[in-house]
Write an enzyme that holds these catalytic residues in place. Structure first.
Site, PDB file in Angstrom:
ATOM      1  N   GLU A 160     -75.388   4.810  14.103  1.00  0.00           N
ATOM      2  CA  GLU A 160     -75.001   5.070  15.498  1.00  0.00           C
ATOM      3  C   GLU A 160     -75.434   3.999  16.501  1.00  0.00           C
ATOM      4  OE1 GLU A 160     -76.258   9.116  16.335  1.00  0.00           O
ATOM      5  OE2 GLU A 160     -74.843   9.935  14.877  1.00  0.00           O
ATOM      6  N   GLU A 175     -69.988  12.361   6.639  1.00  0.00           N
ATOM      7  CA  GLU A 175     -70.550  13.638   7.131  1.00  0.00           C
ATOM      8  C   GLU A 175     -69.429  14.584   7.559  1.00  0.00           C
ATOM      9  OE1 GLU A 175     -73.482  12.792  10.188  1.00  0.00           O
ATOM     10  OE2 GLU A 175     -74.243  11.047   9.104  1.00  0.00           O
TER      11      GLU A 175
HETATM   12  C1  XIL Z   1     -78.182  16.333  12.175  1.00  0.00           C
HETATM   13  C2  XIL Z   1     -78.754  17.441  11.321  1.00  0.00           C
HETATM   14  O1  XIL Z   1     -77.719  18.046  10.603  1.00  0.00           O
HETATM   15  C3  XIL Z   1     -79.472  18.452  12.187  1.00  0.00           C
HETATM   16  O2  XIL Z   1     -80.149  19.413  11.375  1.00  0.00           O
HETATM   17  C4  XIL Z   1     -80.482  17.750  13.100  1.00  0.00           C
HETATM   18  O3  XIL Z   1     -81.046  18.690  13.978  1.00  0.00           O
HETATM   19  C5  XIL Z   1     -79.822  16.622  13.870  1.00  0.00           C
HETATM   20  O4  XIL Z   1     -79.180  15.740  12.977  1.00  0.00           O
HETATM   21  N1  XIL Z   1     -75.040  12.356  12.622  1.00  0.00           N
HETATM   22  C6  XIL Z   1     -75.984  12.043  11.689  1.00  0.00           C
HETATM   23  C7  XIL Z   1     -76.818  13.128  11.098  1.00  0.00           C
HETATM   24  O5  XIL Z   1     -76.055  10.890  11.260  1.00  0.00           O
HETATM   25  O6  XIL Z   1     -78.107  12.669  10.768  1.00  0.00           O
HETATM   26  C8  XIL Z   1     -76.917  14.300  12.015  1.00  0.00           C
HETATM   27  O7  XIL Z   1     -77.631  15.344  11.345  1.00  0.00           O
HETATM   28  C9  XIL Z   1     -75.535  14.758  12.431  1.00  0.00           C
HETATM   29  C10 XIL Z   1     -74.855  13.667  13.214  1.00  0.00           C
END
Ligand code: XIL
Length: 364
Positions: free
Chosen positions: A148, A254
């Site tokens: 990110e 994701e």
């Molecule tokens: C999220 C997790 O799923 C949550 O449990 C946590 O509170 C915050 O992070 N992008 C990413 C992930 O790269 O690491 C994130 O995961 C979701 C968005």
């Protein structure tokens, strides 16, 4: 000829593969998992049936692994990696640098009372990466090295302690350090909305610049946190084509499809939070017509992915089933239904539609 063979192959395997995602996909099939998966044997059959790659949801992030300078918390990651080994699953390490201030432990950026210099920050980053990648060398197949880093709403990189001290150099360095610590690991730049017009161009600029510096970036992660009725199919296809031209692999890292639109949460400087945090329309179950629409949209997405089997190396969902989805809590509490399996781990219409797309020769 090849096509005929492929069709025959699919026809022959259709019944066999029709209920297993990992057998039906031409790319690696993955999932983001609760860090405590090793304590939940009830989840293992679903996991093993459909997925070959696992990403720990939180326990490998910098805030979890090194909450203060030199204080390491590695029991969670150790258990996760050992669990994966025992089940013959490959691990995606997530993540080495999360280029956002609220996701980077504050101590990284501080040097006593003043902000850490570029040299100090890069030395800390190197130490972190050496420790993590070195510890799991040979046991973590692929790393999300930087997460990110691109700005939202135009510009180039997100403003953060990283860019303020180092400009864009920290990104190239992170890849160099990770590669030195495990030359066999596949290294990924991961982000969200990076398939959209605008952010895609920022990403291509970053990738070109990293390449010019000789940084070992092997693949791009498109997180794929989509919302129902707003899946950016066209932008996604443009991105897959552009990354194919750039000779980079893509992982959808994701994937989920939120059934409760959430875009307004970030609009107008967050002024809708109070009103939106009361939205919980499907607390007593998701209407069948919504599940059917989600299924159709998932199938269309997989149809698109199947046009690019040479580009897409892996598709990972973010969480195993609806009951475990992060979207039940983020960005506000609601009962959500973003995945292929319901709260009992049973296949939803979306699963059936995706499997049909993957195993029906005529849809190719
Ligand atoms: C999220 C997790 O799923 C949550 O449990 C946590 O509170 C915050 O992070 N992008 C990413 C992930 O790269 O690491 C994130 O995961 C979701 C968005």
């Amino acid at each position: 000829m090849l096509r005929t063979f492929t069709c025959l192959f699919f026809a022959a395997t259709a019944t066999f593969a029709a209920d297993s995602l990992r057998q039906a996909t031409p790319w690696a099939s993955g999932v983001g998992l609760s860090d405590r998966i090793a304590d939940h044997p009830e989840d293992w059959p679903l996991l093993m049936k459909h997925f070959a790659y696992v990403t720990p949801e939180n326990c490998m992030k910098p805030a979890a692994t090194q909450p203060s300078a030199g204080v390491w918390r590695l029991e969670g990651p150790d258990r996760f990696v050992e669990f994966a080994r025992s089940k013959d699953l490959k691990v995606v390490g997530h993540c080495l640098v999360w280029a956002k201030d609220d996701r980077t432990p504050a101590w990284f950026y501080q040097d006593g009372a003043k902000p850490a210099s570029k040299e100090v920050l890069l030395a800390r980053m190197k130490e972190h990466i050496d420790k993590m990648v070195g510890r799991y060398r040979g046991r973590i197949a692929t790393w999300d090295v930087v997460n990110e880093a691109l700005a939202d709403g135009g510009g180039y990189l997100r403003d953060s302690g990283w860019t303020r001290a180092c400009g864009e150099e920290f990104i190239a360095k992170a890849f160099e350090y990770a590669h030195a610590a495990d030359p066999d690991a596949l290294l990924i730049y991961n982000d969200y909305n990076n398939e959209l017009d605008g952010k895609r161009e920022q990403m291509l600029k970053l990738l070109a610049s990293l390449r010019a510096r000789g940084a070992p970036v092997h693949a791009v992660g498109l997180q794929g946190h989509y919302e129902i009725d707003r899946i950016p199919y066209e932008a996604l296809e443009k991105t897959l084509i552009a990354l194919r031209e750039a000779k980079l692999k893509v992982v959808v890292s994701e994937l989920d499809i939120d059934v409760i639109p959430r875009g307004r949460w970030w609009a107008d400087n967050g002024s809708h939070h109070e009103e939106m945090s009361k939205i919980n329309p499907y607390a007593n179950g998701c209407p069948p017509e919504i599940l059917a629409r989600q299924a159709e949209q998932y199938a269309k997405l997989f149809k698109l992915f199947q046009k690019y089997p040479d580009v897409i190396a892996r598709v990972s969902f973010w969480n195993l089933h609806d009951g475990q989805s992060w979207l039940n809590k983020f960005p506000w509490q609601r009962v959500n239904y973003p995945l292929l399996f319901d709260r009992q781990g049973q296949p939803k219409p979306a699963f059936t539609a995706v499997m049909k797309e993957l195993t029906t020769p005529t849809s190719k």
